[in-house]
Design a protein around this motif. Structure first.
Motif, PDB file in Angstrom:
ATOM      1  N   UNK A  32       1.226  -1.391  -0.198  1.00 46.78           N
ATOM      2  CA  UNK A  32       0.201  -0.113   0.182  1.00 46.78           C
ATOM      3  C   UNK A  32       1.058   1.160  -0.134  1.00 46.78           C
ATOM      4  N   UNK A  93       3.482   1.066   2.992  1.00 42.45           N
ATOM      5  CA  UNK A  93       3.219   0.076   3.981  1.00 42.45           C
ATOM      6  C   UNK A  93       3.831  -1.390   3.952  1.00 42.45           C
ATOM      7  N   UNK A  95       2.533  -3.897   5.375  1.00 42.72           N
ATOM      8  CA  UNK A  95       0.890  -4.646   7.016  1.00 42.72           C
ATOM      9  C   UNK A  95       1.752  -4.384   8.075  1.00 42.72           C
ATOM     10  N   UNK A  96       2.815  -4.484   8.548  1.00 43.45           N
ATOM     11  CA  UNK A  96       3.289  -4.760   9.863  1.00 43.45           C
ATOM     12  C   UNK A  96       2.822  -5.856  10.506  1.00 43.45           C
ATOM     13  N   UNK A  97       2.616  -5.382  11.537  1.00 42.73           N
ATOM     14  CA  UNK A  97       2.829  -6.720  12.697  1.00 42.73           C
ATOM     15  C   UNK A  97       0.693  -6.971  12.995  1.00 42.73           C
ATOM     16  N   UNK A  99      -0.656  -7.322  10.389  1.00 40.93           N
ATOM     17  CA  UNK A  99      -1.722  -6.476   9.618  1.00 40.93           C
ATOM     18  C   UNK A  99      -2.085  -5.164  10.361  1.00 40.93           C
ATOM     19  N   UNK A 100      -1.294  -4.737  10.782  1.00 45.58           N
ATOM     20  CA  UNK A 100      -1.270  -3.250  11.215  1.00 45.58           C
ATOM     21  C   UNK A 100      -0.907  -2.326  10.209  1.00 45.58           C
ATOM     22  N   UNK A 101      -1.735  -0.902   9.669  1.00 45.10           N
ATOM     23  CA  UNK A 101      -0.360  -0.414   8.956  1.00 45.10           C
ATOM     24  C   UNK A 101       0.265   0.504   9.705  1.00 45.10           C
ATOM     25  N   UNK A 102      -0.282   0.700  10.793  1.00 41.17           N
ATOM     26  CA  UNK A 102       0.678   1.256  11.772  1.00 41.17           C
ATOM     27  C   UNK A 102       1.874   2.099  11.572  1.00 41.17           C
ATOM     28  N   UNK A 103       2.249   1.290  11.137  1.00 41.09           N
ATOM     29  CA  UNK A 103       4.064   1.291  10.664  1.00 41.09           C
ATOM     30  C   UNK A 103       4.140   1.567   9.169  1.00 41.09           C
ATOM     31  N   UNK A 104       4.211   3.358   8.618  1.00 44.67           N
ATOM     32  CA  UNK A 104       4.366   3.732   7.580  1.00 44.67           C
ATOM     33  C   UNK A 104       6.030   4.035   7.151  1.00 44.67           C
TER      34      UNK A 104
ATOM     35  N   UNK B  33      -0.783   6.224  15.884  1.00 43.74           N
ATOM     36  CA  UNK B  33       0.793   6.504  15.266  1.00 43.74           C
ATOM     37  C   UNK B  33       1.503   7.499  15.789  1.00 43.74           C
ATOM     38  N   UNK B  35       5.354   9.933  14.723  1.00 44.63           N
ATOM     39  CA  UNK B  35       6.842   9.802  13.949  1.00 44.63           C
ATOM     40  C   UNK B  35       7.156  10.784  14.586  1.00 44.63           C
ATOM     41  N   UNK B  48       3.060   2.518  17.426  1.00 48.65           N
ATOM     42  CA  UNK B  48       1.260   1.729  17.098  1.00 48.65           C
ATOM     43  C   UNK B  48       0.471   2.141  18.260  1.00 48.65           C
ATOM     44  N   UNK B  97      -6.108   1.173  11.552  1.00 45.58           N
ATOM     45  CA  UNK B  97      -4.453   0.597  11.395  1.00 45.58           C
ATOM     46  C   UNK B  97      -4.363  -0.283  10.656  1.00 45.58           C
ATOM     47  N   UNK B  99      -3.964  -2.111   6.759  1.00 39.25           N
ATOM     48  CA  UNK B  99      -3.290  -1.995   5.738  1.00 39.25           C
ATOM     49  C   UNK B  99      -3.422  -1.218   4.412  1.00 39.25           C
ATOM     50  N   UNK B 103      -3.671   6.772   6.864  1.00 38.87           N
ATOM     51  CA  UNK B 103      -2.911   7.387   8.281  1.00 38.87           C
ATOM     52  C   UNK B 103      -3.236   8.992   7.600  1.00 38.87           C
TER      53      UNK B 103
END
Lengths: 116, 114
Positions: A32, A93, A95-97, A99-104, B33, B35, B48, B97, B99, B103
Motif C-alpha cells: 500500500x 506500508x 502491513x506490519x505486525x 496486518x497493521x498499517x501502523x508503520x508507514x 501512530x 512519528x 502504534x 490501523x 493496511x 493515516x
C-alpha cells in the motif's frame, strides 16, 4: 538502508504544466502506497493512495501510477498550481505486525515549486 | 469532523528532562501512530497503539514510550532528553490501523532540547 527513496530533493515547474514526482522502493512486501503533501510547521496532508493490486489511481488533478515490476511509483499533478508548492512525501506500508498499517515508511520528500 | 489535534504545539526543554506529548485522534479512529521528523532522518515511525495496546514499534531507544487511553487519546513520553531529540513529533490516526486505512496527521509538536 532506505527502503523508500525519492531521489529528487526538489522540482520546479511552471503553472499549468504537469508535475511528476517519483518514488522508488526496495521492499517487494510493500502493498500500500500513499502520497502526502506537507507545508512548513504543519503535519502531512494525505493526497492519494494506491494498493499494490492496482497500477493507477486518480483523484481530480492527482494521479498515482504504480509499476510493481520496477518497484516505482509516481505522482502526476495536472495542471500544476502555485498552491501545490510544498514538500511531497511518498510512503509505503507492508502491513506490519498483525496486518497493521501502523508503520508507514517515508521517503525523504521532494520540494515542489510551482511558478506563476 | 475535527482533525487530529496535538498539544502542545511548541515545547522547549533542557537536556535530562522528560516530556509528555498528547494526541487526540479523529473521532472514531482507534489506531494512533507516532512519528519523529528531523532534517537528517526525515519521518521515522516510533510506535502504534490500537485499543490501548502497543501493536507496532520502530527502532527507537526505550526512552521513548507511549500509551493509549480508552477514548483512543494517546500520549508519548520521552525521558532523559538529549539534544538529538529536538524534532517535530507527529501523530496520525486511522480507523483500524489496517493496511488499507489512510493515516491522518496532526499538526505536530515542535520539541526543542537545549
Amino acid at each position: 538502508d532506505q527502503q523508500v527513496k525519492q531521489n529528487s530533493p526538489s522540482l520546479s515547474v511552471q503553472e499549468g504544466r504537469i508535475s511528476i514526482l517519483n518514488c522508488d522502493y526496495t521492499n517487494s512486501m510493500f502493498d500500500y502506497f500513499l502520497w502526502y503533501k506537507k507545508y512548513p510547521a504543519e503535519g502531512p496532508t494525505f493526497l492519494i493512495s494506491i494498493s499494490s493490486i492496482k497500477d493507477k489511481n486518480e483523484d481530480g488533478r492527482f494521479t498515482v501510477f504504480l509499476n510493481k515490476s520496477a518497484k516505482h511509483l509516481s505522482l502526476h499533478i495536472v495542471p500544476s498550481q502555485p498552491g501545490d508548492s510544498a514538500v511531497y512525501f511518498c510512503a509505503a506500508s507492508d502491513g506490519g505486525y498483525g496486518g497493521s498499517q501502523g508503520n508507514l515508511i517515508f521517503g525523504k520528500g521532494t520540494k515542489l515549486s510551482v511558478k506563476p | 469532523k475535527a482533525g487530529v489535534t496535538q498539544t502542545p504545539r511548541y515545547l522547549i526543554k533542557t537536556r535530562g528532562q522528560q516530556v509528555t506529548l498528547s494526541c487526540s485522534p479523529i473521532s472514531g479512529h482507534r489506531s494512533v501512530s507516532w512519528y519523529q521528523q528531523t532534517p537528517g532522518q526525515g519521518l521515522q515511525f516510533l510506535f502504534e497503539y490500537f485499543s490501548e495496546t502497543q501493536r507496532n514499534k520502530g527502532n527507537f531507544p526505550g526512552r521513548f514510550s507511549g500509551r493509549q487511553f480508552s477514548n483512543s487519546r494517546s500520549e508519548m513520553n520521552v525521558s532523559t532528553l538529549e539534544l538529538g531529540d529536538s524534532a517535530l513529533y507527529l501523530c496520525a490516526s486511522s480507523p483500524r490501523g489496517s493496511d488499507t486505512d489512510t493515516q491522518y496527521f496532526g499538526p505536530g509538536t515542535r520539541l526543542t532540547v537545549l
